[in-house]
Scaffold this active site. Structure first.
Site: not given
Length: 411
Positions: A48, A51-52, A128
């Site tokens: 993840h 991805e950022h 997040e």
């Protein structure tokens, strides 16, 4: 008849193109068959975070230039990470397809993973995580899978933990990408007003030099345990998940569970919605969903209710489980549910993004195109006997677990 064309580059990268001549746009997806289940425990959340990071600048473009290259031409750009794959995707006008492919490939192949940007983005992901934990309607789903599947790779949160996310270095990210972002894991998928030869040429120019990958080994099937987990939190509602193990994407009863899910909680006409919200007014939100992966799956009822109604809502969910175990669905209900599912499948294909997603997931999971007629045929083949058999196999009291976040101390 479908017009999907499948091409494979010399290094093993797959390219799927579905020309749709009556639209003026295209949806482009650049996929990598790697997700959170591929991570080691110490790597939790790295997929993840990658991805950022791929949005934060390449050898050729700054982060702002990446966004402007798509949005400045009237398109949109985004990405997501799930348990088994990562997708970078954009919508573009039909005369911007080559540019869209170039931007996505630039992000995947030439990301700088600048240490300063990495530190900043780790802070973003930590926020997040905090936001998710502050939102019980979100957090309860991750908590439920963790509670049910424990340390199994499919049970761990996609986003990782504060400790793991904070620990990653540039070297960690580059090492992970070198192991997993390999040719046979990569898929370029385009649906819309597009020339397949144009897409192939763009793919060969950008993706043709990715090295080969190692084979992917599936984890064992996760086996959930029946349990009850109540997390005390000072909020107004009890947010809950009540669920059991479901079907993998390869199981023979996959479509039976799709129909059962739709009938129990998949729409406003479903049993749970009608009984708990419409008839009794005990909730604003209630429904169900399935998660199906290569090595297993889950079926979950979710919702939010006042603490004074929590015991009754649990009882009503159990009653609906018992009814479908004993009798299945009424004939008209079964037919109506099948029509609803079939309509949803067909209507989704009006959008280019849905077409791109569908053919990509079929290729990544089954390595073939699955015609819409085949899908509709399997939905229509579901019988009430198969509904009853499946319900009795997964919905018994000793298999169902409950996870809830809410104010319990005063009740």
């Amino acid at each position: 008849m479908s017009q999907i064309q499948k091409m494979t580059l010399d290094n093993g990268v797959r390219v799927l193109v579905e020309p749709v001549g009556h639209v003026k746009s295209a949806a482009i997806g650049l996929w990598c068959k790697t997700g959170s289940r591929h991570e080691e425990v110490s790597e939790a959340g790295i997929t993840h975070l990658i991805e950022h990071m791929l949005f934060k600048g390449t050898e050729n473009r700054t982060a702002k230039e990446i966004a402007e290259a798509i949005e400045g031409q009237g398109g949109s750009l985004n990405a997501f990470t799930d348990k088994e794959s990562t997708c970078y995707y954009c919508r573009v006008l039909s005369d911007e397809i080559t540019g869209g492919v170039d931007v996505l490939c630039d992000m995947m192949l030439h990301s700088l993973v600048d240490p300063e940007e990495l530190s900043r983005e780790q802070g973003v992901v930590l926020e997040e995580i905090k936001r998710s934990q502050d939102e019980p309607s979100d957090h309860v789903h991750e908590l439920h899978l963790e509670n049910r599947w424990g340390t199994h790779p499919l049970g761990r949160p996609i986003i990782g933990t504060p400790e793991s996310v904070s620990s990653f270095t540039q070297a960690d990210i580059r090492s992970y990408m070198e192991r997993h972002y390999r040719a046979e894991s990569v898929l370029l998928s385009v649906a819309g007003n597009v020339d397949p030869n144009e897409v192939l040429k763009a793919a060969e120019a950008t993706l043709g030099r990715i090295p080969h990958t190692k084979s992917d080994t599936l984890p064992p099937r996760p086996t959930g345990k029946a349990s009850v987990q109540m997390l005390e939190k000072d909020v107004e509602q009890v947010h809950f998940c009540i669920g059991t193990d479901g079907s993998s994407i390869y199981d023979a009863d996959y479509y039976t569970l799709v129909v059962l899910d739709a009938a129990l909680g998949g729409s406003m006409s479903s049993r749970l919605f009608q009984e708990i919200r419409e008839k009794r007014g005990l909730v604003y939100s209630v429904g169900s969903y399935t998660l199906s992966y290569a090595s297993g799956g889950a079926f979950t009822v979710y919702g939010g209710t006042g603490p004074q109604h929590w015991a009754l809502v649990q009882e009503l969910v159990r009653q609906e489980f018992d009814k479908v175990m004993a009798e299945g669905l009424e004939a008209e209900e079964l037919n109506r549910t099948k029509r609803h599912i079939a309509g949803s499948v067909v209507l989704a294909l009006e959008g280019m993004s849905a077409r791109m997603m569908r053919m990509s997931r079929n290729e990544l999971s089954h390595e073939r195109e699955i015609p819409i007629e085949e899908t509709l045929g399997k939905i229509n083949a579901v019988t009430n006997d198969s509904i009853i058999e499946l319900a009795n196999r997964i919905l018994t009291v000793d298999l169902v677990s409950t996870t809830a976040i809410g104010p319990f101390s005063d009740n």
